[in-house]
Design a protein around this motif. Structure first.
Motif, mmCIF file in Angstrom:
data_model
loop_
_atom_site.group_PDB
_atom_site.id
_atom_site.type_symbol
_atom_site.label_atom_id
_atom_site.label_comp_id
_atom_site.label_asym_id
_atom_site.label_seq_id
_atom_site.Cartn_x
_atom_site.Cartn_y
_atom_site.Cartn_z
ATOM 1 N N PRO A 1 3.108 7.538 4.594
ATOM 2 C CA PRO A 1 4.459 7.624 4.033
ATOM 3 C C PRO A 1 4.994 9.053 3.969
ATOM 4 C CG PRO A 1 3.183 6.033 2.798
ATOM 5 C CD PRO A 1 2.233 6.666 3.774
ATOM 6 N N TYR B 1 -4.667 -0.883 -3.668
ATOM 7 C CA TYR B 1 -3.982 0.401 -3.527
ATOM 8 C C TYR B 1 -4.553 1.404 -4.508
ATOM 9 C CZ TYR B 1 -0.299 -2.172 -0.994
ATOM 10 O OH TYR B 1 0.404 -2.933 -0.110
ATOM 11 N N HIS C 1 6.270 -9.283 -9.038
ATOM 12 C CA HIS C 1 6.556 -8.057 -9.793
ATOM 13 C C HIS C 1 6.765 -6.869 -8.861
ATOM 14 C CE1 HIS C 1 2.340 -8.160 -8.814
ATOM 15 N NE2 HIS C 1 2.304 -6.865 -8.958
ATOM 16 N N GLN C 2 6.634 -7.071 -7.540
ATOM 17 C CA GLN C 2 6.855 -5.955 -6.620
ATOM 18 C C GLN C 2 7.661 -6.425 -5.401
ATOM 19 O OE1 GLN C 2 2.821 -5.990 -3.983
ATOM 20 N NE2 GLN C 2 2.721 -4.751 -5.809
ATOM 21 N N GLU D 1 0.225 -2.144 -11.321
ATOM 22 C CA GLU D 1 0.287 -3.377 -10.534
ATOM 23 C C GLU D 1 1.458 -3.358 -9.555
ATOM 24 O OE1 GLU D 1 -2.129 -5.962 -10.537
ATOM 25 O OE2 GLU D 1 -3.042 -4.200 -11.440
ATOM 26 N N GLU D 2 2.485 -2.558 -9.860
ATOM 27 C CA GLU D 2 3.646 -2.490 -8.958
ATOM 28 C C GLU D 2 3.501 -1.370 -7.939
ATOM 29 O OE1 GLU D 2 7.450 -2.676 -10.917
ATOM 30 O OE2 GLU D 2 8.545 -2.208 -9.083
ATOM 31 N N CYS D 3 2.810 -0.298 -8.309
ATOM 32 C CA CYS D 3 2.643 0.859 -7.430
ATOM 33 C C CYS D 3 1.866 0.453 -6.185
ATOM 34 C CB CYS D 3 1.896 1.960 -8.172
ATOM 35 S SG CYS D 3 1.476 3.379 -7.130
ATOM 36 N N LYS D 4 2.333 0.934 -5.019
ATOM 37 C CA LYS D 4 1.647 0.634 -3.764
ATOM 38 C C LYS D 4 0.910 1.854 -3.215
ATOM 39 C CE LYS D 4 4.847 -3.040 -2.533
ATOM 40 N NZ LYS D 4 6.158 -3.296 -1.918
ATOM 41 N N PRO E 1 4.425 0.147 1.717
ATOM 42 C CA PRO E 1 4.370 1.392 0.942
ATOM 43 C C PRO E 1 5.143 2.508 1.658
ATOM 44 C CG PRO E 1 2.186 0.399 1.097
ATOM 45 C CD PRO E 1 3.083 -0.387 1.999
ATOM 46 N N HIS F 1 -5.508 -4.102 -8.181
ATOM 47 C CA HIS F 1 -5.723 -5.488 -7.804
ATOM 48 C C HIS F 1 -5.451 -5.754 -6.314
ATOM 49 C CE1 HIS F 1 -5.863 -9.762 -8.346
ATOM 50 N NE2 HIS F 1 -4.590 -9.934 -8.046
ATOM 51 N N TYR F 2 -4.494 -5.007 -5.775
ATOM 52 C CA TYR F 2 -4.107 -5.240 -4.376
ATOM 53 C C TYR F 2 -4.770 -4.268 -3.407
ATOM 54 C CZ TYR F 2 -0.682 -7.886 -6.909
ATOM 55 O OH TYR F 2 -0.099 -8.766 -7.774
ATOM 56 N N CYS G 1 1.866 4.826 -2.177
ATOM 57 C CA CYS G 1 2.378 5.501 -0.980
ATOM 58 C C CYS G 1 2.269 7.014 -1.096
ATOM 59 C CB CYS G 1 3.827 5.088 -0.696
ATOM 60 S SG CYS G 1 5.043 5.734 -1.866
ATOM 61 N N GLY G 2 2.270 7.524 -2.316
ATOM 62 C CA GLY G 2 2.086 8.961 -2.511
ATOM 63 C C GLY G 2 3.354 9.786 -2.434
ATOM 64 N N LEU G 3 4.512 9.128 -2.300
ATOM 65 C CA LEU G 3 5.756 9.901 -2.211
ATOM 66 C C LEU G 3 6.049 10.640 -3.512
ATOM 67 C CD1 LEU G 3 8.127 7.559 -0.134
ATOM 68 C CD2 LEU G 3 6.905 9.591 0.639
ATOM 69 N N LYS H 1 17.030 1.223 -4.798
ATOM 70 C CA LYS H 1 17.103 1.768 -6.159
ATOM 71 C C LYS H 1 18.379 2.560 -6.385
ATOM 72 C CE LYS H 1 13.243 3.423 -8.029
ATOM 73 N NZ LYS H 1 11.922 4.115 -8.075
ATOM 74 N N GLU I 1 9.546 1.671 -5.215
ATOM 75 C CA GLU I 1 9.467 0.450 -6.023
ATOM 76 C C GLU I 1 10.399 0.545 -7.236
ATOM 77 O OE1 GLU I 1 7.846 -2.636 -5.932
ATOM 78 O OE2 GLU I 1 7.678 -2.077 -3.826
#
Lengths: 485, 96
Positions: free
Chosen positions: A238, B45, A31-32, B17-20, A37, B42-43, B22-24, A46, B67
């Motif tokens: 980032p 982050y 899903h990713q 669940e998709e967000c990592k 990051p 879950h990961y 990064c804070g951008l 995108k 993402e």
């Protein structure tokens, strides 16, 4: 009844349709993306997907992916995908666009891929004005391999291979791809954009869409260079990496439009579609009766599954490659799957030469013949070079009076004859290869004379050889039959 | 009408669940209505979270996010709806 204003929400910015719903990658992570990051590849991906959606070209887009961090384009984009060898995406994109002119071909590459190993490909594709769109993601470093110096690394920038910082004296200056390509006549659109802040990100999205539109309109070669952060290897957060791109990287790589001929460029009419398959013989000037027909009744005495793997080896000039070619052509004529792979040194004559031939009823996985079940050795050095590669149950046809005793192997059958002298007696020593082929044909029993005749007719144009070749092959068959008595 | 004016122009959804993390998006958001959350996903982050109000629906956070589907921005659309003055059940009876 009355009316009332009701507030409802609609998605205005969501995942592009050009992306797959889920990505066919590691189980837990479908899903990713695989990007770190804050990676600029994600944003660029995108923008590209959004442009594909907006232009409505998803069903005719072919994306050529690079080697590098951007390699997994095929996991993410629900379009046609091709993965190119390192640096060769531009060359692959050229071929795809030329053979499918109606498709929209995007060449997606990083700076290690495009500006280093692929520098020749991009230069010439741009110079030819190929009708493709190039997205060039420049993060000034080799990321996938662990942060080595790239051609685009800034002066003073520390990398794994420039720990003291890039020095002009040692590693040269950063390569400016946009400026370089803008010296050429053919490109229609070249722009450098950046992902350094909101304004720049919006401009990058516009530029990418314009570059795609150019191709849809048939204008010609467009390249967008995207200055992109690599937080992991810049060793920054980032947000810091984003600011570094804007505040530092742009000093070396100024943003802007380096070429814009979109107004004056003439839209190209689509080239003619490729001709229908049944017109090809006519175009090539081949009469249809000469064409091989799929022959279901391949002559095969054993009826067993056929997998003939032949190595032909000798000196250049002995007809090594021709023997292999005739064998393969005859196989084709018999409706078999065939492959022929020549292998020779730079010399045209008297160097060593060999070829790999495979004939099979099934699809051939590899044209390489590492362990031949028939070795045709046209001289002693060739025999000694390949004798050990023949497995038990295999055959060796050796051009010599006597088979060297130390080359004998258990389970390997041998026919050693002075084939060159035999051919000389028939009329010309150069037909030695055909005598050997006659022996090979008799031994394997897979091809008919009619197949061989058809192959010779196509490959040996000069009619004065036809008769001699026939006699040579027949003599070879006799030699094999006699040896079995 | 009054109801619509109270609404924010935009809304934000984050797929945690998709967000990592990064804070951008936090950096990019003009009205500063996104922050990194307290909880780890879950990961591992610390993912982006909408503060709940103030989104203008401009979509800059979506463009800044690397993402494909971690952020979805929604924008308000005002629709004129026919609203029955009487209760639905009663009107059905009346029309039949």
């Amino acid at each position: 009844m009355s009316s009332e204003m009701v507030a409802e929400y609609e998605v205005s910015h969501g995942k592009a349709k050009a992306f797959y719903e889920r990505y066919e990658r590691k189980d837990e992570l479908q899903h990713q993306t695989h990007f770190c990051p804050g990676c600029g590849h994600g944003q660029t991906h995108k923008m590209l997907a959004k442009a594909i959606d907006e232009l409505g070209i998803q069903d005719r887009t072919i994306l050529v992916g690079p080697v590098g961090c951007g390699v997994f384009t095929y996991y993410y984009y629900d379009v046609g995908n091709i993965s190119a060898a390192h640096g060769r995406a531009t060359a692959v994109a050229t071929g795809v666009k030329r053979s499918r002119p109606e498709s929209i071909v995007i060449d997606y590459q990083g700076d290690g891929d495009l500006a280093a190993i692929g520098s020749a490909e991009i230069l010439h594709a741009a110079n030819r004005g190929e009708h493709i769109t190039v997205i060039f993601v420049n993060n000034a470093i080799y990321s996938m391999t662990g942060g080595q110096l790239a051609p685009t690394t800034l002066l003073g920038q520390k990398t794994a291979t420039s720990p003291e910082g890039r020095s002009a004296a040692n590693e040269g200056y950063p390569l400016h791809v946009c400026e370089l390509l803008a010296t050429l006549e053919a490109p229609v659109y070249i722009e450098r954009v950046s992902l350094g802040d909101n304004k720049q990100i919006m401009q990058a999205a516009r530029a990418i869409k314009k570059a795609m539109e150019n191709q849809v309109r048939g204008l010609g070669f467009s390249l967008i260079e995207v200055l992109s952060p690599c937080p992991t290897l810049f060793k920054m957060t980032p947000v810091e990496a984003q600011h570094w791109v804007r505040d530092v990287m742009e000093k070396t790589f100024p943003l802007g439009v380096f070429r814009d001929r979109t107004k004056e460029a003439q839209p190209r009419a689509l080239p003619d579609a490729a001709p229908a398959l049944d017109r090809i013989p006519q175009i090539l000037g081949v009469a249809s009766e000469d064409l091989p027909e799929g022959n279901p009744a391949v002559h095969d005495e054993t009826g067993a599954d056929l997998n003939l793997a032949v190595r032909v080896a000798g000196f250049g000039g002995q007809g090594v490659l021709l023997l292999g070619e005739v064998l393969a052509e005859a196989g084709l004529d018999a409706g078999l799957e065939v492959s022929w792979l020549p292998s020779y040194g730079p010399e045209m004559r008297s160097g060593t030469s060999n070829c790999h031939v495979r004939l099979s009823r099934r699809v051939i996985d590899s044209p390489m013949v590492t362990n031949p079940n028939v070795l045709v050795a046209m001289n002693e050095p060739a025999l000694r070079k390949f004798v050990k590669s023949v497995p038990a149950g295999g055959w060796i046809l050796y051009n010599g009076e006597e088979f060297p005793a130390d080359c004998e192997q258990p389970g390997v059958q041998v026919l050693a004859r002075p084939f060159t002298e035999i051919a000389d007696a028939l009329g010309n020593a150069r037909a030695g290869n055909m005598v050997m082929m006659g022996a090979l044909l008799e031994m394997t029993g897979v091809l008919r004379d009619v197949n061989i005749d058809a192959a010779l007719k196509r490959l040996v144009k000069n009619p004065r050889w036809t008769e001699l070749n026939r006699r040579a092959i027949e003599r070879g068959r006799e030699l094999m039959r006699e040896s079995r008595l | 009408m009054a109801n619509a004016e109270k609404q924010d122009r935009g809304q934000l959804r984050v797929d945690v669940e998709e967000c990592k993390g990064c804070g951008l998006c936090v950096e990019a958001c003009p009205p500063k209505v996104i922050a990194l959350g307290e909880r780890l996903n879950h990961y591992g982050y610390r993912t982006a979270a909408y503060k709940g109000t103030g989104c203008t629906g401009c979509g800059i956070c979506f463009m800044a996010c690397p993402e494909p589907g971690a952020i979805t921005v929604l924008r308000v659309v005002n629709r004129v709806r026919e609203v029955q003055a009487v209760s639905v059940g009663a009107s059905e009876c009346a029309s039949s």
